[in-house]
Design a protein around this motif. Sequence first.
Motif: not given
Length: 784
Positions: A43-44, A161-175, A287-290, A313-321
């Motif tokens: 979607r993004d 429910i629409h589920a989206e996942l992204s991540a940093t090195d040590h965290t996960g972000v679920a929207r 949005t849950a950040k873990i 969420f968008a910023a985390v996803r952009k950084a992961a990409s």
Amino acid sequence: MQYPLKPMTTCLRRPMSAHWIALALWTALAALLPLALCTAQSRDAGASAPVASVNPLIGTGGDPDDGIDDFPGATTPFGMVQLSPDTEDHGFGYHHIHTRIKGFSMTHMSGAGCANEGDVFFSATTGPVVTQAIDFQSPYSHKRESAEPGYYQVDLLQWGIHAELSATDHTGVARFTFPAGKPANILLPLSHTLNTTAAASLRFVGDRRIEGYVEDHAFCNNKPTYKVYFVMTFNRPFLKFGTWTGEHDGGPGKIVEGSRAAEQSGHDAWVGGYASWAAEAHEQAITAKIGISYVDVAGAGKNLDTEAEAKDFAAVRKAASAAWSRELGAIEVQGGSATQRQVFYTALYHSLLMPMVFEDVDGRYLGFDGRIHTVSAGHHVYANYSGWDIYRSELPLLALIEPQRLQDMAQSVVLMYQQGGWIDRWPQINLYTNDMVGSPLTIALATAWLDGLRGFDMDTAWEGMLKDATEAPPPGRPYVGQDGIDWINKLHFLPDDKAGYGSVSKTQEYALAYASLYRLAKALGKTSDARMLYDRALYYRNLFDPEVRFFRPRNADGTWVPGFNPAQDGHGFVEGTGWHYQSFAPADLGWVVKAVGRELFNLRMTEFFNYPEPGWYAQYYNPYNESDLQAPFAFHFSGQPWKTQRAVRRVLRENYTGAPDGIPGNDDAGAMSSWAVLSMLGIYSVDPASLAYELVAPSFPKVVLHLQPPYTGQSFTLEAAGAGDHAPYIQRVELNGKPHTQNWIPFHSIAAGGSLKMEVGPKPNERWGAAPEDAPPSLSDEKP
């Protein structure tokens, strides 16, 4: 590490209510649609090449027994977090043929081959929590699912429910985007892992935060346990919360609204928690950040605060990409079909998932001595080494394109030895699993040093490697070292009647480690050690029967085990037969060719690759396992390299595709994928410590390897005008503008930068690279 493939079948783990039968049938049909339907743009905004060429759904396979078990979820290169959907309660995690998603968890291993991790599990639902704490799964459709590096999205059809996942090195972000008019819930069935949960604990802190830990057993049902600590925060205060407890297989025995803490007291117990938000007239996004840590809750919280708390969420996803774009950009391919580029970059993506970063953002990590240590600034500690698999292909690939990381990975192995007392074959987290055979990380460390990577403590590494090569571990320790080392020292081979399973292939694996140490000893100026290790490197010859001209098991009294059948699975061999291991002397294949006889060797190897279709055969090449990964390149040593070119191209064509089963067998932490990457590049190293890279026709007209320090070169370019499926054969080669007749090139020719140009065609040139002096180096060619 592989398991036999079985026919693919649809697997519904639990009986479904009548209300959902029609939907499940429709979803099952969707699972069989071409994978192209699974890769629709999310979607993004989409990503640019090479990220856009990666499809993480490749390698997610089908039935749990088919041996293909990569995860499709969100992660960063070598990241601690692998936030991904789980479609089963126990096992590998996600299977493309499954029709229901159980939920999402924070840790996975890429194609490990048996039940593992799946820690810090959560899901999202709507409506009353009472029944959902028992059954929180949902049907899903591949039409409404997609994945790309650093991002995954799916619709949970039961809940809308629409589920989206992204991540940093040590965290996960679920929207999670919840439907209008429905209460929103996020559930933490914390006792749910993919292996065996020993303990779990959670507590609510304020109205936006949950923290705790999960204690899980090591993979493949190993007894040792580890803890994953977590902190989960939400972008909005929850209205209600609570916990539940009960029996592991019987669902929650008691749900207590307003309860702030729950703790699992034993293997059979079950605990969880939930947070709820009121229904709204429009869609609402929660949005849950873990953050996770293997050290403590404070570490998990700091990881979260540092990497994700201030980002949407968008910023985390952009950084992961962006992180993936940088890593994948180390290899630039030009030309070829869209499918070839997808297969290549997906294989490269899978090669950059493990080992994983292990320290927290403050540098703390849990050592093999169970104590907290701090890594030096500017460096990483890595965990989860599928040693028996990755020393063959992934680590040589990382030596080319990730030299800085590989040096830290090597130092991490040194730290394992310093803290724990030994170098393991398959260390997970900070645990010794003793899985598989040989001394694979010895080969890896020797290769890294010989490649010119000096950013690790070789003095300590040498001590640990030599000890493993010559001594038995002290009794009562959690590691086993080289099985039967006392027999090796006494008889110079492993006797089948004393060592048991895998006596031949274990001896072969040990000999390869000794050969790597021999080459390292020479480079270090350790002359007496070099002589000793050269002799040990030839121990594999003691299990070569000159009459049948096969490697075969032998008893302690020197007699051959009677009734030997080279097509008998396990008859002296690990995960294979005498046929699979007939060319397994990677450091000395020249001797094997002479001992068998060149004509007979070529006849046998030609028939070995004359299988009707890919499969688990006893007498043919097995493309699904590491035991004979080097076999296609054996013709380089026997004067017929064009047959290697033919065999490699066939394996790539038949076994590496853009489908869910487009990786042969378990990927084993990137071992199979990195074989494809190297083979598609046109280079592969049968014996990495020899520094020889055998040549085959590339899959692309042009490839550029962008080199990094400490290598002196800026780039190495491989060109093959007209390359493609129709042109698998090398006609002629130029290295740095000069004719090159050897069928291999030295590693340092690549690291120094330059160019390799090939002329390729549809018919074999049986003369190029066929002379004895054109073959790669073997131990037999030198004396210490």
